[in-house]
Design a protein around this motif. Structure first.
Motif, PDB file in Angstrom:
ATOM      1  N   ASP A   1       0.873  -1.358   0.041  1.00  0.00           N
ATOM      2  CA  ASP A   1       0.073   0.105  -0.069  1.00  0.00           C
ATOM      3  C   ASP A   1       0.799   1.185  -0.008  1.00  0.00           C
ATOM      4  OD1 ASP A   1      -2.274  -1.533  -0.086  1.00  0.00           O
ATOM      5  OD2 ASP A   1      -2.457  -1.424   2.137  1.00  0.00           O
ATOM      6  N   ALA A   2       1.862   1.212   0.840  1.00  0.00           N
ATOM      7  CA  ALA A   2       2.688   2.432   0.770  1.00  0.00           C
ATOM      8  C   ALA A   2       3.440   2.854  -0.650  1.00  0.00           C
ATOM      9  CB  ALA A   2       3.771   2.324   2.079  1.00  0.00           C
ATOM     10  N   ALA A   3       3.964   1.615  -1.220  1.00  0.00           N
ATOM     11  CA  ALA A   3       4.588   1.837  -2.352  1.00  0.00           C
ATOM     12  C   ALA A   3       3.202   2.396  -3.727  1.00  0.00           C
ATOM     13  CB  ALA A   3       5.078   0.600  -3.005  1.00  0.00           C
ATOM     14  N   ARG A   4       1.929   1.841  -3.347  1.00  0.00           N
ATOM     15  CA  ARG A   4       0.944   2.472  -4.313  1.00  0.00           C
ATOM     16  C   ARG A   4       0.725   3.815  -3.806  1.00  0.00           C
ATOM     17  NH1 ARG A   4      -2.266  -1.487  -6.812  1.00  0.00           N
ATOM     18  NH2 ARG A   4      -1.557  -3.607  -6.324  1.00  0.00           N
ATOM     19  N   ARG A   5       1.048   4.462  -2.746  1.00  0.00           N
ATOM     20  CA  ARG A   5       0.650   5.671  -2.542  1.00  0.00           C
ATOM     21  C   ARG A   5       1.794   6.729  -2.873  1.00  0.00           C
ATOM     22  NH1 ARG A   5      -1.723   3.397   2.207  1.00  0.00           N
ATOM     23  NH2 ARG A   5       0.401   3.655   3.577  1.00  0.00           N
ATOM     24  N   THR A   6       3.022   6.066  -3.105  1.00  0.00           N
ATOM     25  CA  THR A   6       4.140   6.794  -3.548  1.00  0.00           C
ATOM     26  C   THR A   6       3.882   7.844  -4.719  1.00  0.00           C
ATOM     27  OG1 THR A   6       5.569   5.430  -2.398  1.00  0.00           O
ATOM     28  CG2 THR A   6       6.613   6.876  -3.917  1.00  0.00           C
ATOM     29  N   PRO A   7       3.953   9.019  -4.781  1.00  0.00           N
ATOM     30  CA  PRO A   7       3.859   9.910  -6.139  1.00  0.00           C
ATOM     31  C   PRO A   7       4.587   9.347  -7.008  1.00  0.00           C
ATOM     32  CG  PRO A   7       3.966  11.232  -4.101  1.00  0.00           C
ATOM     33  CD  PRO A   7       4.471   9.809  -3.660  1.00  0.00           C
ATOM     34  N   LEU A   8       4.179   9.274  -8.150  1.00  0.00           N
ATOM     35  CA  LEU A   8       4.825   8.791  -9.256  1.00  0.00           C
ATOM     36  C   LEU A   8       5.569  10.044 -10.068  1.00  0.00           C
ATOM     37  CD1 LEU A   8       2.284   7.025 -11.935  1.00  0.00           C
ATOM     38  CD2 LEU A   8       3.993   6.123 -10.266  1.00  0.00           C
ATOM     39  N   ASN A   9       6.914   9.519 -10.511  1.00  0.00           N
ATOM     40  CA  ASN A   9       7.757  10.528 -11.323  1.00  0.00           C
ATOM     41  C   ASN A   9       8.258   9.815 -12.383  1.00  0.00           C
ATOM     42  OD1 ASN A   9      10.035   9.219 -10.133  1.00  0.00           O
ATOM     43  ND2 ASN A   9       9.810  10.282  -8.349  1.00  0.00           N
ATOM     44  N   ARG A  10       8.983  10.455 -13.235  1.00  0.00           N
ATOM     45  CA  ARG A  10       9.615   9.636 -14.518  1.00  0.00           C
ATOM     46  C   ARG A  10      10.331   8.467 -14.073  1.00  0.00           C
ATOM     47  NH1 ARG A  10      10.155  10.610 -20.040  1.00  0.00           N
ATOM     48  NH2 ARG A  10      12.046   9.809 -20.852  1.00  0.00           N
ATOM     49  N   ASP A  11      11.326   8.815 -13.078  1.00  0.00           N
ATOM     50  CA  ASP A  11      12.404   7.918 -12.886  1.00  0.00           C
ATOM     51  C   ASP A  11      11.778   6.461 -12.287  1.00  0.00           C
ATOM     52  OD1 ASP A  11      15.135   7.247 -12.388  1.00  0.00           O
ATOM     53  OD2 ASP A  11      14.660   6.969 -10.340  1.00  0.00           O
ATOM     54  N   ARG A  12      10.566   6.914 -11.526  1.00  0.00           N
ATOM     55  CA  ARG A  12      10.093   5.653 -10.856  1.00  0.00           C
ATOM     56  C   ARG A  12       9.180   4.986 -11.837  1.00  0.00           C
ATOM     57  NH1 ARG A  12       4.766   5.234  -7.337  1.00  0.00           N
ATOM     58  NH2 ARG A  12       4.667   3.036  -6.658  1.00  0.00           N
TER      59      ARG A  12
ATOM     60  N   GLY B   1       0.005   0.244  -9.789  1.00  0.00           N
ATOM     61  CA  GLY B   1      -1.198   0.201  -9.200  1.00  0.00           C
ATOM     62  C   GLY B   1      -1.863   1.570  -9.425  1.00  0.00           C
ATOM     63  N   VAL B   2      -1.640   1.940 -10.572  1.00  0.00           N
ATOM     64  CA  VAL B   2      -2.358   3.333 -10.973  1.00  0.00           C
ATOM     65  C   VAL B   2      -3.148   3.041 -12.203  1.00  0.00           C
ATOM     66  CG1 VAL B   2      -0.520   4.714 -10.116  1.00  0.00           C
ATOM     67  CG2 VAL B   2      -0.155   3.882 -12.385  1.00  0.00           C
ATOM     68  N   VAL B   3      -3.867   3.991 -12.522  1.00  0.00           N
ATOM     69  CA  VAL B   3      -4.823   3.562 -14.082  1.00  0.00           C
ATOM     70  C   VAL B   3      -3.579   4.177 -15.264  1.00  0.00           C
ATOM     71  CG1 VAL B   3      -6.761   4.185 -13.011  1.00  0.00           C
ATOM     72  CG2 VAL B   3      -5.539   6.172 -13.748  1.00  0.00           C
ATOM     73  N   PRO B   4      -3.770   3.620 -16.457  1.00  0.00           N
ATOM     74  CA  PRO B   4      -2.713   3.790 -17.477  1.00  0.00           C
ATOM     75  C   PRO B   4      -2.562   5.378 -17.838  1.00  0.00           C
ATOM     76  CG  PRO B   4      -4.164   2.000 -17.897  1.00  0.00           C
ATOM     77  CD  PRO B   4      -4.702   2.516 -16.581  1.00  0.00           C
ATOM     78  N   MET B   5      -3.758   6.009 -17.479  1.00  0.00           N
ATOM     79  CA  MET B   5      -3.686   7.545 -18.061  1.00  0.00           C
ATOM     80  C   MET B   5      -2.728   8.311 -17.094  1.00  0.00           C
ATOM     81  SD  MET B   5      -5.485   8.056 -20.768  1.00  0.00           S
ATOM     82  CE  MET B   5      -5.185  10.141 -20.312  1.00  0.00           C
ATOM     83  N   ALA B   6      -2.512   7.869 -15.894  1.00  0.00           N
ATOM     84  CA  ALA B   6      -1.493   8.455 -15.012  1.00  0.00           C
ATOM     85  C   ALA B   6       0.011   8.318 -15.423  1.00  0.00           C
ATOM     86  CB  ALA B   6      -1.724   7.738 -13.519  1.00  0.00           C
ATOM     87  N   LEU B   7       0.075   7.373 -16.371  1.00  0.00           N
ATOM     88  CA  LEU B   7       1.719   7.311 -16.629  1.00  0.00           C
ATOM     89  C   LEU B   7       1.845   8.354 -17.856  1.00  0.00           C
ATOM     90  CD1 LEU B   7       1.667   3.370 -17.431  1.00  0.00           C
ATOM     91  CD2 LEU B   7       2.514   4.766 -15.371  1.00  0.00           C
TER      92      LEU B   7
ATOM     93  N   LEU C   1       8.632   5.644 -23.721  1.00  0.00           N
ATOM     94  CA  LEU C   1       8.897   4.783 -22.508  1.00  0.00           C
ATOM     95  C   LEU C   1      10.055   3.942 -23.126  1.00  0.00           C
ATOM     96  CD1 LEU C   1       7.982   3.331 -19.946  1.00  0.00           C
ATOM     97  CD2 LEU C   1       6.648   1.759 -21.076  1.00  0.00           C
ATOM     98  N   LEU C   2      10.052   3.205 -24.156  1.00  0.00           N
ATOM     99  CA  LEU C   2      11.277   2.445 -24.667  1.00  0.00           C
ATOM    100  C   LEU C   2      12.520   3.264 -24.696  1.00  0.00           C
ATOM    101  CD1 LEU C   2       9.448   0.360 -27.349  1.00  0.00           C
ATOM    102  CD2 LEU C   2      10.069  -0.289 -24.794  1.00  0.00           C
ATOM    103  N   ASP C   3      12.455   4.626 -25.114  1.00  0.00           N
ATOM    104  CA  ASP C   3      13.708   5.577 -25.233  1.00  0.00           C
ATOM    105  C   ASP C   3      14.176   5.607 -23.709  1.00  0.00           C
ATOM    106  OD1 ASP C   3      13.395   6.016 -27.800  1.00  0.00           O
ATOM    107  OD2 ASP C   3      12.680   7.911 -27.788  1.00  0.00           O
ATOM    108  N   GLY C   4      13.223   5.844 -22.763  1.00  0.00           N
ATOM    109  CA  GLY C   4      13.715   6.046 -21.371  1.00  0.00           C
ATOM    110  C   GLY C   4      14.640   4.757 -20.662  1.00  0.00           C
TER     111      GLY C   4
END
Length: 232
Positions: free
Chosen positions: A6-17, A44-50, A60-63
Motif C-alpha cells: 500500500d505504501a508503494a502504491r501511495r508513493t507519488p509517481l515521477n518519471r524515474d520511478r 497500481g495506477v490507471v494507465p492515464m496516470a503514466l 517509454l522505450l527510449d527512457g
C-alpha cells in the motif's frame, strides 16, 4: 505481476520511478510483456496516470534504453586506451546480459537517446585521449559496430528449436546441404546463458575474441600512423 504494498502504491509517481518499474517489468516478463497497461497495473495506477511522465510507448522505450545505457561503465581514464575501450565495451555487454531485452530495444530506436549519445561521446573520447586521430577513430567505431553496445548481430543460423530425432534429422540435412557451415558450427560449443537476446553464437568468448581482434588491428594502424587519405 508483483503485488505492490500500500505504501508503494501511495508513493507519488515521477518519471524515474515509472522508467525503473518498466525496466523491472521487462526483466521479469520480457519486452513483449511490457505495455502501458501492464506497467500501470504494476504501479497500481490507471494507465492515464503514466502519460504525465511518458508521452507514449516509444518514449517509454527510449527512457528504459537510457536506464540500461546508464549502467555502462564510464571510461576509467587510464593510460592504456585499448584496455579502457575494452573494459567499457565489456561493461556494456554485462549490462545487456542483466537485461537481455535491451539489445532489441536499442536496435529499434530511430534516434539516439541522450544517454546513448553521452556513452558514444565518452567512448570516442577514450580513443582520442589515447592519441588516435579523428579519422582512425571514425573508422574504428564503424568496425566495432554493434559491439560498442555490448552485442553482435547474429551471423550463422541458430540451431533447430526441435529436439530429439527431429533435431538430429535437421542437423543432418543442414550438413548435407551446407557442409562448411555445419563444420564450423560444430567446431565449438556455446553456453546458452551467455547469449544476449536469444539463441546463436554470440557468447562471451566469441564476443571477446572478435573485440580483441578489432582492437589489436586498430592499435596496429594507430602505431603505423594510418590515415584513410593515404590508404590504398
Amino acid at each position: 505481476m508483483t503485488p505492490q504494498p500500500d505504501a508503494a502504491r501511495r508513493t507519488p509517481l515521477n518519471r524515474d520511478r515509472v522508467l525503473r518499474a518498466a525496466v523491472a517489468l521487462a526483466d521479469a516478463s520480457g519486452i513483449d510483456g511490457l505495455s502501458m497497461r501492464s506497467l500501470a497495473q504494476e504501479l497500481g495506477v490507471v494507465p492515464m496516470a503514466l502519460y504525465k511522465h511518458v508521452a507514449n510507448k516509444d518514449e517509454l522505450l527510449d527512457g528504459i534504453a537510457d536506464i540500461v545505457v546508464g549502467e555502462f561503465a564510464a571510461p576509467v581514464g587510464g593510460t592504456d586506451w585499448q584496455a579502457d575501450v575494452r573494459a567499457q565495451i565489456l561493461a556494456a555487454r554485462g549490462a545487456l546480459l542483466r537485461h537481455p531485452w535491451a539489445a532489441r530495444v536499442i536496435e529499434t530506436r530511430t534516434q539516439l537517446t541522450p544517454g546513448a549519445l553521452a556513452y558514444l561521446d565518452a567512448l570516442i573520447g577514450t580513443f582520442r585521449a589515447g592519441g588516435l586521430s579523428a579519422d582512425l577513430t571514425h573508422h574504428a567505431m564503424h568496425a566495432l559496430g554493434s559491439r560498442v553496445w555490448g552485442f553482435t548481430q547474429e551471423l550463422l543460423p541458430a540451431p533447430p528449436e526441435v529436439e530429439g530425432a527431429q533435431r538430429e534429422a535437421a542437423l543432418r540435412e543442414m550438413a548435407a546441404r551446407y557442409p562448411h557451415i555445419a563444420e564450423i558450427a560444430a567446431a565449438a560449443a556455446h553456453e546458452d546463458d551467455t547469449v544476449v537476446g536469444g539463441g546463436g553464437c554470440d557468447d562471451q568468448f566469441e564476443f571477446e575474441f572478435a573485440l580483441d581482434v578489432l582492437l589489436d588491428g586498430i592499435a596496429r594502424l594507430h602505431a603505423a600512423g594510418w590515415s584513410s587519405k593515404t590508404a590504398g
